[in-house]
Design a protein around this motif. Structure first.
Motif, PDB file in Angstrom:
ATOM      1  N   MET A   1      -4.320  -5.806 -15.162  1.00 47.39           N
ATOM      2  CA  MET A   1      -3.565  -6.235 -13.987  1.00 47.39           C
ATOM      3  C   MET A   1      -4.217  -5.786 -12.686  1.00 47.39           C
ATOM      4  SD  MET A   1      -0.871  -7.999 -14.971  1.00 47.39           S
ATOM      5  CE  MET A   1      -2.083  -8.746 -16.085  1.00 47.39           C
ATOM      6  N   GLY A   2      -5.162  -4.836 -12.761  1.00 45.21           N
ATOM      7  CA  GLY A   2      -5.853  -4.370 -11.570  1.00 45.21           C
ATOM      8  C   GLY A   2      -5.036  -3.439 -10.702  1.00 45.21           C
ATOM      9  N   TRP A   3      -4.048  -2.760 -11.304  1.00 42.46           N
ATOM     10  CA  TRP A   3      -3.186  -1.852 -10.544  1.00 42.46           C
ATOM     11  C   TRP A   3      -3.799  -0.455 -10.481  1.00 42.46           C
ATOM     12  CZ3 TRP A   3       1.176  -3.768 -14.149  1.00 42.46           C
ATOM     13  CH2 TRP A   3       1.647  -5.017 -13.696  1.00 42.46           C
ATOM     14  N   THR A   4      -3.592   0.204  -9.356  1.00 41.29           N
ATOM     15  CA  THR A   4      -4.050   1.590  -9.204  1.00 41.29           C
ATOM     16  C   THR A   4      -2.883   2.557  -9.020  1.00 41.29           C
ATOM     17  OG1 THR A   4      -4.305   1.281  -6.809  1.00 41.29           O
ATOM     18  CG2 THR A   4      -6.242   0.868  -8.189  1.00 41.29           C
ATOM     19  N   LEU A   5      -1.665   2.046  -8.904  1.00 42.06           N
ATOM     20  CA  LEU A   5      -0.503   2.919  -8.692  1.00 42.06           C
ATOM     21  C   LEU A   5      -0.240   3.773  -9.937  1.00 42.06           C
ATOM     22  CD1 LEU A   5       1.918   1.383 -10.442  1.00 42.06           C
ATOM     23  CD2 LEU A   5       2.010  -0.053  -8.421  1.00 42.06           C
ATOM     24  N   PRO A   6       0.407   4.926  -9.777  1.00 40.79           N
ATOM     25  CA  PRO A   6       0.679   5.803 -10.925  1.00 40.79           C
ATOM     26  C   PRO A   6       1.594   5.126 -11.938  1.00 40.79           C
ATOM     27  CG  PRO A   6       1.018   6.957  -8.835  1.00 40.79           C
ATOM     28  CD  PRO A   6       0.872   5.510  -8.501  1.00 40.79           C
ATOM     29  N   TRP A   7       1.241   5.256 -13.205  1.00 40.35           N
ATOM     30  CA  TRP A   7       2.045   4.665 -14.293  1.00 40.35           C
ATOM     31  C   TRP A   7       2.001   5.649 -15.458  1.00 40.35           C
ATOM     32  CZ3 TRP A   7       1.195  -1.015 -16.386  1.00 40.35           C
ATOM     33  CH2 TRP A   7       2.288  -1.377 -17.197  1.00 40.35           C
ATOM     34  N   TYR A   8       3.175   6.055 -15.902  1.00 46.85           N
ATOM     35  CA  TYR A   8       3.291   7.072 -16.945  1.00 46.85           C
ATOM     36  C   TYR A   8       4.006   6.538 -18.175  1.00 46.85           C
ATOM     37  CZ  TYR A   8       2.234  10.288 -13.103  1.00 46.85           C
ATOM     38  OH  TYR A   8       1.649  10.923 -12.043  1.00 46.85           O
TER      39      TYR A   8
ATOM     40  N   HIS B   1       0.849  -1.187   0.000  1.00 51.80           N
ATOM     41  CA  HIS B   1       0.000   0.000   0.000  1.00 51.80           C
ATOM     42  C   HIS B   1       0.887   1.240   0.000  1.00 51.80           C
ATOM     43  CE1 HIS B   1      -3.376   2.623   0.695  1.00 51.80           C
ATOM     44  NE2 HIS B   1      -4.187   1.585   0.668  1.00 51.80           N
ATOM     45  N   LEU B   2       0.675   2.139  -0.957  1.00 55.94           N
ATOM     46  CA  LEU B   2       1.546   3.297  -1.132  1.00 55.94           C
ATOM     47  C   LEU B   2       1.409   4.333  -0.015  1.00 55.94           C
ATOM     48  CD1 LEU B   2       1.313   3.888  -4.995  1.00 55.94           C
ATOM     49  CD2 LEU B   2       3.043   2.638  -3.697  1.00 55.94           C
ATOM     50  N   ALA B   3       0.384   4.224   0.807  1.00 53.40           N
ATOM     51  CA  ALA B   3       0.200   5.191   1.888  1.00 53.40           C
ATOM     52  C   ALA B   3       1.402   5.223   2.820  1.00 53.40           C
ATOM     53  CB  ALA B   3      -1.063   4.867   2.685  1.00 53.40           C
ATOM     54  N   HIS B   4       2.075   4.082   2.996  1.00 51.59           N
ATOM     55  CA  HIS B   4       3.221   4.023   3.906  1.00 51.59           C
ATOM     56  C   HIS B   4       4.431   4.762   3.333  1.00 51.59           C
ATOM     57  CE1 HIS B   4       0.944   1.297   6.397  1.00 51.59           C
ATOM     58  NE2 HIS B   4       0.753   0.493   5.365  1.00 51.59           N
TER      59      HIS B   4
ATOM     60  N   GLY C   1       6.875  11.057   2.757  1.00 54.07           N
ATOM     61  CA  GLY C   1       7.148  12.060   1.739  1.00 54.07           C
ATOM     62  C   GLY C   1       7.681  11.501   0.445  1.00 54.07           C
ATOM     63  N   THR C   2       7.333  10.258   0.115  1.00 52.37           N
ATOM     64  CA  THR C   2       7.903   9.581  -1.050  1.00 52.37           C
ATOM     65  C   THR C   2       6.797   9.063  -1.962  1.00 52.37           C
ATOM     66  OG1 THR C   2       9.806   8.906   0.292  1.00 52.37           O
ATOM     67  CG2 THR C   2       9.464   7.745  -1.794  1.00 52.37           C
ATOM     68  N   THR C   3       6.908   9.362  -3.244  1.00 52.02           N
ATOM     69  CA  THR C   3       5.958   8.900  -4.254  1.00 52.02           C
ATOM     70  C   THR C   3       6.581   7.772  -5.063  1.00 52.02           C
ATOM     71  OG1 THR C   3       4.914  11.068  -4.443  1.00 52.02           O
ATOM     72  CG2 THR C   3       4.638   9.579  -6.303  1.00 52.02           C
ATOM     73  N   PHE C   4       5.783   6.771  -5.385  1.00 48.18           N
ATOM     74  CA  PHE C   4       6.219   5.664  -6.244  1.00 48.18           C
ATOM     75  C   PHE C   4       5.437   5.714  -7.539  1.00 48.18           C
ATOM     76  CE2 PHE C   4       5.877   1.436  -8.027  1.00 48.18           C
ATOM     77  CZ  PHE C   4       7.163   0.927  -7.915  1.00 48.18           C
ATOM     78  N   ALA C   5       6.125   5.554  -8.674  1.00 49.17           N
ATOM     79  CA  ALA C   5       5.458   5.540  -9.971  1.00 49.17           C
ATOM     80  C   ALA C   5       6.219   4.642 -10.930  1.00 49.17           C
ATOM     81  CB  ALA C   5       5.354   6.952 -10.544  1.00 49.17           C
ATOM     82  N   ALA C   6       5.509   4.031 -11.852  1.00 52.08           N
ATOM     83  CA  ALA C   6       6.126   3.253 -12.925  1.00 52.08           C
ATOM     84  C   ALA C   6       6.185   4.121 -14.174  1.00 52.08           C
ATOM     85  CB  ALA C   6       5.323   1.988 -13.195  1.00 52.08           C
ATOM     86  N   VAL C   7       7.217   3.907 -14.985  1.00 57.12           N
ATOM     87  CA  VAL C   7       7.372   4.625 -16.247  1.00 57.12           C
ATOM     88  C   VAL C   7       7.790   3.629 -17.327  1.00 57.12           C
ATOM     89  CG1 VAL C   7       8.704   6.357 -17.511  1.00 57.12           C
ATOM     90  CG2 VAL C   7       7.959   6.831 -15.177  1.00 57.12           C
TER      91      VAL C   7
END
Length: 229
Positions: free
Chosen positions: A126-133, A97-100, A105-111
């Motif tokens: 895939m059912g992902w909700t994390l940021p992906w650019y 969970h990205l809340a942790h 103060g850290t953001t995780f994203a796929a590129v």
């Protein structure tokens, strides 16, 4: 199949205690290595990269979502592919969970280099909700060595790059690729790659635990639905 030797509980305990000594050596060595990583210099990332995500066009600064740090996962998905890499998909499946991360103060994203029109349906599958650019059309993947060129042929490799923000200036602090990703996926393992680390009082160099003006890292841990923005 070659299975472990069957022994008594006392013999197992003796073997476990012997191995624990070696495990503690590795833990202390890892703490030292992490401190050395946090002591590395950084370089300004001042190229005006353009990404595309769920909210349209974005800059590298936008990817931070207002936080101090950014961890980018270089997801292998070339423009000509119909689906993302299987091993990269397995990596994203294990991200918690990205809340942790956000609480530190850290953001995780796929590129990826694939156009966002290809990323979006695969992300939904895939059912992902994390940021992906998508970095399609920019030199981002090449500049951070996630896409390599050899004799005119392009190849992808998985990796992680970490960035630190000072107001509107963005700095590249660390990158690792392929086998360097072994053991990553948990919140603490990703934070260990960053300049601010886990933000614990015992970490070196001193002074970064309070960089966000909040209690030390472990003192901030909450249930993921209890964090305040």
């Amino acid at each position: 199949m070659s299975l472990p030797e069957i022994v008594s509980r006392e013999q197992w305990r003796a073997a476990r205690e012997e191995l624990l000594i070696k495990e503690k050596v590795i833990t202390r060595a890892r703490d030292t290595l992490n401190a050395q990583r946090r002591g590395m210099p950084m370089v300004e990332a001042d190229t005006e990269y353009v990404f595309e995500g769920g909210d349209g066009k974005a800059t590298l600064l936008d990817l931070f979502e207002g936080r101090y740090q950014l961890v980018v996962y270089h997801f292998m998905f070339a423009p000509e592919w119909d689906a993302g890499c299987r091993s990269c998909s397995g990596f994203l499946d294990q991200i918690g969970h990205l809340a942790h991360l956000h609480a530190r103060g850290t953001t995780f994203a796929a590129v990826s280099r694939a156009p966002y029109t290809k990323i979006l349906p695969f992300k939904a599958r895939m059912g992902w909700t994390l940021p992906w650019y998508s970095s399609y059309g920019s030199d981002f993947n090449h500049d951070f060595e996630a896409t390599l060129e050899h004799e005119g042929e392009l190849s992808e490799r998985p990796g992680v790059s970490c960035f630190l923000r000072d107001r509107d200036r963005v700095f590249h602090t660390y990158s690792t690729y392929e086998r360097g990703l072994d053991g990553l996926g948990s919140t603490t393992s990703l934070l260990d790659l960053t300049a601010l680390g886990r933000q614990e009082e015992w970490e070196e160099p001193k002074g970064r635990a309070s960089a966000l003006g909040a209690p030390a890292g472990s003192e901030r841990i909450r249930y993921h639905d209890e964090y305040e923005d």
